[in-house]
Design an enzyme around this catalytic site. Structure first.
Site, PDB file in Angstrom:
ATOM      1  N   ARG A 114      93.912  40.258  48.766  1.00  0.00           N
ATOM      2  CA  ARG A 114      93.361  38.991  49.252  1.00  0.00           C
ATOM      3  C   ARG A 114      94.055  38.565  50.539  1.00  0.00           C
ATOM      4  O   ARG A 114      95.090  39.112  50.930  1.00  0.00           O
ATOM      5  CB  ARG A 114      93.531  37.888  48.198  1.00  0.00           C
ATOM      6  CG  ARG A 114      94.979  37.576  47.871  1.00  0.00           C
ATOM      7  CD  ARG A 114      95.127  36.285  47.083  1.00  0.00           C
ATOM      8  NE  ARG A 114      96.479  36.111  46.575  1.00  0.00           N
ATOM      9  CZ  ARG A 114      97.519  35.699  47.290  1.00  0.00           C
ATOM     10  NH1 ARG A 114      97.367  35.425  48.586  1.00  0.00           N
ATOM     11  NH2 ARG A 114      98.713  35.568  46.744  1.00  0.00           N
ATOM     12  N   GLY A 120      96.049  35.600  52.874  1.00  0.00           N
ATOM     13  CA  GLY A 120      97.142  34.688  52.584  1.00  0.00           C
ATOM     14  C   GLY A 120      98.439  35.397  52.266  1.00  0.00           C
ATOM     15  O   GLY A 120      98.599  36.594  52.506  1.00  0.00           O
ATOM     16  N   THR A 152     102.088  33.617  46.216  1.00  0.00           N
ATOM     17  CA  THR A 152     101.954  32.411  45.407  1.00  0.00           C
ATOM     18  C   THR A 152     102.287  32.744  43.967  1.00  0.00           C
ATOM     19  O   THR A 152     102.567  33.899  43.622  1.00  0.00           O
ATOM     20  CB  THR A 152     100.552  31.796  45.529  1.00  0.00           C
ATOM     21  OG1 THR A 152     100.575  30.466  44.974  1.00  0.00           O
ATOM     22  CG2 THR A 152      99.501  32.621  44.808  1.00  0.00           C
ATOM     23  N   ALA A 154      95.686  26.009  45.988  1.00  0.00           N
ATOM     24  CA  ALA A 154      95.789  27.091  46.968  1.00  0.00           C
ATOM     25  C   ALA A 154      94.510  27.911  46.961  1.00  0.00           C
ATOM     26  O   ALA A 154      93.838  28.028  45.930  1.00  0.00           O
ATOM     27  CB  ALA A 154      96.983  27.981  46.648  1.00  0.00           C
ATOM     28  N   PHE A 202      90.694  30.494  44.090  1.00  0.00           N
ATOM     29  CA  PHE A 202      91.536  29.301  44.204  1.00  0.00           C
ATOM     30  C   PHE A 202      92.383  29.117  42.955  1.00  0.00           C
ATOM     31  O   PHE A 202      92.095  29.680  41.890  1.00  0.00           O
ATOM     32  CB  PHE A 202      90.681  28.057  44.440  1.00  0.00           C
ATOM     33  CG  PHE A 202      89.689  27.775  43.335  1.00  0.00           C
ATOM     34  CD1 PHE A 202      90.055  27.043  42.211  1.00  0.00           C
ATOM     35  CD2 PHE A 202      88.373  28.227  43.417  1.00  0.00           C
ATOM     36  CE1 PHE A 202      89.145  26.777  41.186  1.00  0.00           C
ATOM     37  CE2 PHE A 202      87.453  27.969  42.406  1.00  0.00           C
ATOM     38  CZ  PHE A 202      87.842  27.241  41.291  1.00  0.00           C
ATOM     39  N   ALA A 203      93.431  28.317  43.107  1.00  0.00           N
ATOM     40  CA  ALA A 203      94.300  27.962  41.986  1.00  0.00           C
ATOM     41  C   ALA A 203      94.618  26.480  42.082  1.00  0.00           C
ATOM     42  O   ALA A 203      95.176  26.025  43.082  1.00  0.00           O
ATOM     43  CB  ALA A 203      95.582  28.785  42.016  1.00  0.00           C
ATOM     44  N   CYS A 234     102.831  30.457  49.762  1.00  0.00           N
ATOM     45  CA  CYS A 234     101.825  30.657  50.808  1.00  0.00           C
ATOM     46  C   CYS A 234     102.459  30.817  52.189  1.00  0.00           C
ATOM     47  O   CYS A 234     101.795  30.630  53.209  1.00  0.00           O
ATOM     48  CB  CYS A 234     100.802  29.530  50.814  1.00  0.00           C
ATOM     49  SG  CYS A 234      99.959  29.343  49.228  1.00  0.00           S
TER      50      CYS A 234
END
Length: 230
Positions: free
Chosen positions: A76, A78, A81, A145, A159-160, A176
């Site tokens: 992914r 980014g 995290t 995030a 997303f989270a 991040c």
């Protein structure tokens, strides 16, 4: 950014799952993406993970846990995290309409979670130059995030949203890749326990509405948020 961003008109298949191992969920995403490319349905997975650190393609060595805690490297976008109990993770496996607009897609995910926060009484928004959903302050505090991948016009990862997770887990990393901001949760901000189960249905509805253009993307920047480049 009005109208649906999806290439299909049929409803999104929302799957409310329990706690799923990160690698198992990642494999499920790939299988659903293959099925979507072959003409299958758009899907939204909502779940929790056992505690795990995951690193996006841009993660640098100094951002990883200093104690040698294992990290799952992913494809992914980014950086690094944490996922774990008390955090609602969403993986939309969506076929995007042409022309592809990944920024638009990310903004819609943000908008859906901003709306969820608003429904709970929190004034959240964006910070210029940074993805995710933020609460205003000095420093600004990230409550959700976002990290995605688009392959064959189909989205993966997602997303989270921090509900009532253990925020201490973020102290072992540079979340991040952002060192001048904080991480928060719905529970910490509201002063009460907000469980994953409390927001599952609201998140599902908001994400579907945003992707279909029913929930328009607004220019939501919290007052006193301090923008700075990644």
């Amino acid at each position: 950014m009005t109208g649906s961003i999806r290439s299909k008109l049929s409803a999104i298949d929302v799957r409310q799952l329990g706690t799923v191992d990160y690698r198992t969920a990642w494999q499920l995403q790939r299988e659903l993406a293959d099925a979507r490319v072959a003409g299958g349905a758009d899907t939204l997975l909502l779940l929790e993970h056992p505690a795990v650190y995951t690193a996006g393609r841009r993660t640098e060595t100094h951002e990883r846990p200093i104690d040698g805690t294992p990290v799952v490297d992913t494809d992914r976008g980014g950086k690094i995290t944490w996922h774990g109990p008390g955090q609602l993770v969403g993986y939309p496996i969506i076929g995007l309409a042409e022309p592809l607009d990944v920024v638009n897609y990310v903004r819609r995910l943000e908008e859906s979670l901003i709306q969820v926060c608003a429904d709970l009484g929190l004034h959240a928004g964006r910070v210029d130059g940074r993805s995710g959903v933020w609460l205003p302050g000095r420093p600004a505090r990230k409550v959700a995030a976002i990290g995605v991948r688009v392959s064959r016009a189909t989205t993966l990862h997602g997303f989270a949203l921090n509900c009532d997770c253990d925020l201490a887990a973020f102290t072992a990393i540079v979340p991040c890749g952002i060192s001048d901001a904080a991480v928060t949760s719905l529970s910490a901000e509201l002063g009460r326990t907000v469980t994953v189960d409390e927001v599952r249905a609201t998140v599902a509805a908001a994400v579907c509405a945003a992707l279909d253009g029913v929930l328009p993307v607004g220019d939501r920047v919290p007052s006193h948020a301090v923008p700075s480049p990644l």
